[in-house]
Design an enzyme around this catalytic site. Structure first.
Site, PDB file in Angstrom:
ATOM      1  N   TYR A 183       0.837  -1.210   0.000  1.00 62.31           N
ATOM      2  CA  TYR A 183       0.000   0.000   0.000  1.00 62.31           C
ATOM      3  C   TYR A 183       0.861   1.245   0.000  1.00 62.31           C
ATOM      4  CZ  TYR A 183      -4.982  -0.644   0.023  1.00 62.31           C
ATOM      5  OH  TYR A 183      -6.260  -0.843  -0.381  1.00 62.31           O
ATOM      6  N   GLU A 235      -0.464   4.902  -0.337  1.00 64.68           N
ATOM      7  CA  GLU A 235      -1.250   6.137  -0.515  1.00 64.68           C
ATOM      8  C   GLU A 235      -0.365   7.367  -0.360  1.00 64.68           C
ATOM      9  OE1 GLU A 235      -4.893   6.217   1.670  1.00 64.68           O
ATOM     10  OE2 GLU A 235      -5.551   4.324   0.816  1.00 64.68           O
ATOM     11  N   ASP A 295      -7.300  13.574 -24.664  1.00 63.76           N
ATOM     12  CA  ASP A 295      -7.350  12.177 -24.220  1.00 63.76           C
ATOM     13  C   ASP A 295      -6.704  11.349 -25.333  1.00 63.76           C
ATOM     14  OD1 ASP A 295      -7.984   9.536 -23.731  1.00 63.76           O
ATOM     15  OD2 ASP A 295     -10.035   9.954 -23.074  1.00 63.76           O
ATOM     16  N   THR A 315      -4.861   6.020 -21.248  1.00 59.83           N
ATOM     17  CA  THR A 315      -4.623   4.692 -20.683  1.00 59.83           C
ATOM     18  C   THR A 315      -3.184   4.321 -21.032  1.00 59.83           C
ATOM     19  OG1 THR A 315      -5.478   3.733 -22.715  1.00 59.83           O
ATOM     20  CG2 THR A 315      -6.999   3.847 -20.853  1.00 59.83           C
ATOM     21  N   LYS A 320      -2.951   0.454 -24.462  1.00 56.94           N
ATOM     22  CA  LYS A 320      -3.398   0.342 -25.854  1.00 56.94           C
ATOM     23  C   LYS A 320      -2.152   0.390 -26.751  1.00 56.94           C
ATOM     24  CE  LYS A 320      -8.075   1.966 -24.934  1.00 56.94           C
ATOM     25  NZ  LYS A 320      -8.290   2.878 -23.797  1.00 56.94           N
ATOM     26  N   ARG A 372      -2.519  -2.528 -17.761  1.00 63.40           N
ATOM     27  CA  ARG A 372      -3.832  -1.889 -17.653  1.00 63.40           C
ATOM     28  C   ARG A 372      -3.718  -0.769 -16.644  1.00 63.40           C
ATOM     29  NH1 ARG A 372      -8.012  -4.763 -20.548  1.00 63.40           N
ATOM     30  NH2 ARG A 372      -9.345  -3.116 -19.831  1.00 63.40           N
TER      31      ARG A 372
HETATM   32  N1  DSN Z   1     -11.667   3.280 -24.908  1.00 62.71           N
HETATM   33  C1  DSN Z   1     -12.546   2.148 -25.066  1.00 62.71           C
HETATM   34  C2  DSN Z   1     -12.215   1.426 -26.332  1.00 62.71           C
HETATM   35  O1  DSN Z   1     -11.882   2.140 -27.227  1.00 62.71           O
HETATM   36  O2  DSN Z   1     -12.352   0.222 -26.483  1.00 62.71           O
HETATM   37  C3  DSN Z   1     -12.601   1.390 -23.864  1.00 62.71           C
HETATM   38  O3  DSN Z   1     -13.060   2.286 -22.848  1.00 62.71           O
END
Ligand code: DSN
Length: 417
Positions: free
Chosen positions: A53, A55, A199, A225, A228, A234
């Protein structure tokens, strides 16, 4: 205390994981938001970092024993700053949606006006779509794409921004196959005194590898994220100009989250290190080259591509002219070894759960080392199956051919033995 391996503790879960290993090996994974994380990233995610942990932030934690965690988190931050050329990075968001929620929390109060791209046009749920908290807790204004060419409608963005004066203007997409014009968004944001948030969840790997223009210098805040095109664990991250550092950090912790997922933090650090290599730059460009080649084959097979093609990692196909619903096509493709997702197309006349299109992309198959020849085969397999969706003999034959192809291109992080 006894500590047996998974296969002994839980044979059911163990079997499902083994089956998933096989599935990820023997199918062409085309969902554009998915990828294969490297073995090194997977090792970090499954390590003892899970047990700690932490925090707070490095040097300012609420728990002792942070000697290694602080070092890991600092490395992740420094590498992202160097890779993207940003003033600050926060690597604690659990994923993209919490990252975006933290951005709202940093700058907005409930009821404030925010603006983003509508989901049906290719935006994300968290950019103000009505069923998401971003659409329910804020006065969310949504822009879209033009009817004629399905490109972002900058006249609409500008006029809506002037009319509604959003505090935060989101740009960035999840189902858009073209370059996002960050300077144009920045011009509009400046005019109405909005904070521009880019984003880049889908394209962060392309940006890092120089295969898509960077929002740095245009957007004051960048969310993403990490799993990808970036090929990390993740997770999520927020990068920002120095002036927003405190607001972003406070919004993530203690504003929104508790302890960061330290294995993920290590995975982000590793992914950032790998993304600095020439090999990764070649990967990012190959993703785009493959997407272009695949688009050309699909066009030659008479498919109707939204915007007419692709200059990133993603292709959106409108199947209306083929008279096959997106869901039926996606299911047939999956049976044949090509995993895409059904997806709405702009101005879709069908419902989101049974839409007109399919969305696919090249990040994962490019991670396997596939190139132009494989894209040509893939485009023709897709054409054959979609034009004859009920032909199970064809589906079985294609699935076998795809398995043979996959055997020649082992996927990173997926054990074959
Ligand atoms: N961003 C989405 C996708 O493109 O699959 C998942 O939240």
């Amino acid at each position: 205390m006894a500590d047996p391996h998974l296969a002994e503790v839980d044979p059911e879960i163990s079997k499902y994981i083994a089956d998933e290993v096989r599935r990820q090996h023997e199918k062409l994974r085309l969902i554009p938001s998915e990828n294969y994380a490297s073995t090194a990233v997977m090792e970090a995610c499954g390590s003892v970092l899970n047990n700690k942990y932490s925090e707070g932030y490095a040097g300012r934690r609420y728990y002792e024993g942070q000697q290694n965690i602080d070092a890991i988190e600092k490395l992740a931050i420094e590498r992202l700053k160097a890779l993207f050329g940003v003033d600050h990075a926060n690597v604690q968001p659990y994923s993209g949606s919490p990252a975006n929620l933290a951005v709202y929390f940093a700058f907005c109060n409930p009821g404030d006006t925010i603006m983003g791209m509508g989901l049906p046009s290719g935006g994300h749920l968290t950019h103000g779509w009505k069923v998401s908290i971003s659409g329910k807790y804020f006065n969310a204004i949504q822009y879209g794409v033009r009817r004629d060419d399905h490109r972002i409608d900058f006249d609409q963005v500008a006029s809506l921004a002037r009319e509604h004066k959003p505090k935060v203007l989101f740009c960035g997409t999840t189902a858009y196959s073209r370059i996002v014009d960050f300077p144009k968004f920045a011009e509009i944001a400046r005019e109405v005194d909005a904070i521009l948030v880019a984003d880049i969840a889908h394209i962060s790997g392309l940006v890092a590898g120089g295969a898509h223009p960077s929002p740095v210098g245009h957007a004051e805040v960048i969310s993403s994220t990490t799993h990808k095109t970036f090929r990390g664990p993740r997770g999520g991250m927020i990068m920002c100009d120095e002036k927003h550092r405190k607001a972003i950090d406070r919004a993530v912790f203690p504003g929104l989250q508790g302890g960061p997922h330290n294995g993920t933090t290590a995975g982000i650090a590793i992914a950032a290190k790998l993304a600095m290599t020439d090999e990764f730059k070649s990967y990012a460009h190959a993703v785009v080259d493959n997407s272009r080649t695949l688009s050309e084959v699909l066009l030659s097979r008479g498919f109707d591509l939204v915007t007419g093609g692709s200059d990133n990692h993603l292709i959106l196909i409108d199947l209306t002219s083929k008279d096959v619903p997106g869901k039926v096509a996606a299911q047939a493709l999956d049976r044949a070894g090509m995993v895409a997702n059904y997806n709405s197309v702009p101005f879709d006349t069908r419902k989101p759960f049974d839409p007109s299109g399919i969305r696919l992309g090249t990040p994962a198959i490019t991670s396997r080392g596939m190139g132009s020849d494989e894209m040509k085969r893939l485009g023709n397999w897709m054409g054959d199956v979609i034009e004859d969706v009920e032909n199970e003999t064809l589906v079985t034959r294609v699935a076998g051919e795809i398995k043979d192809l996959c055997d020649q291109f082992p996927a990173p992080g997926v054990p074959t033995k």
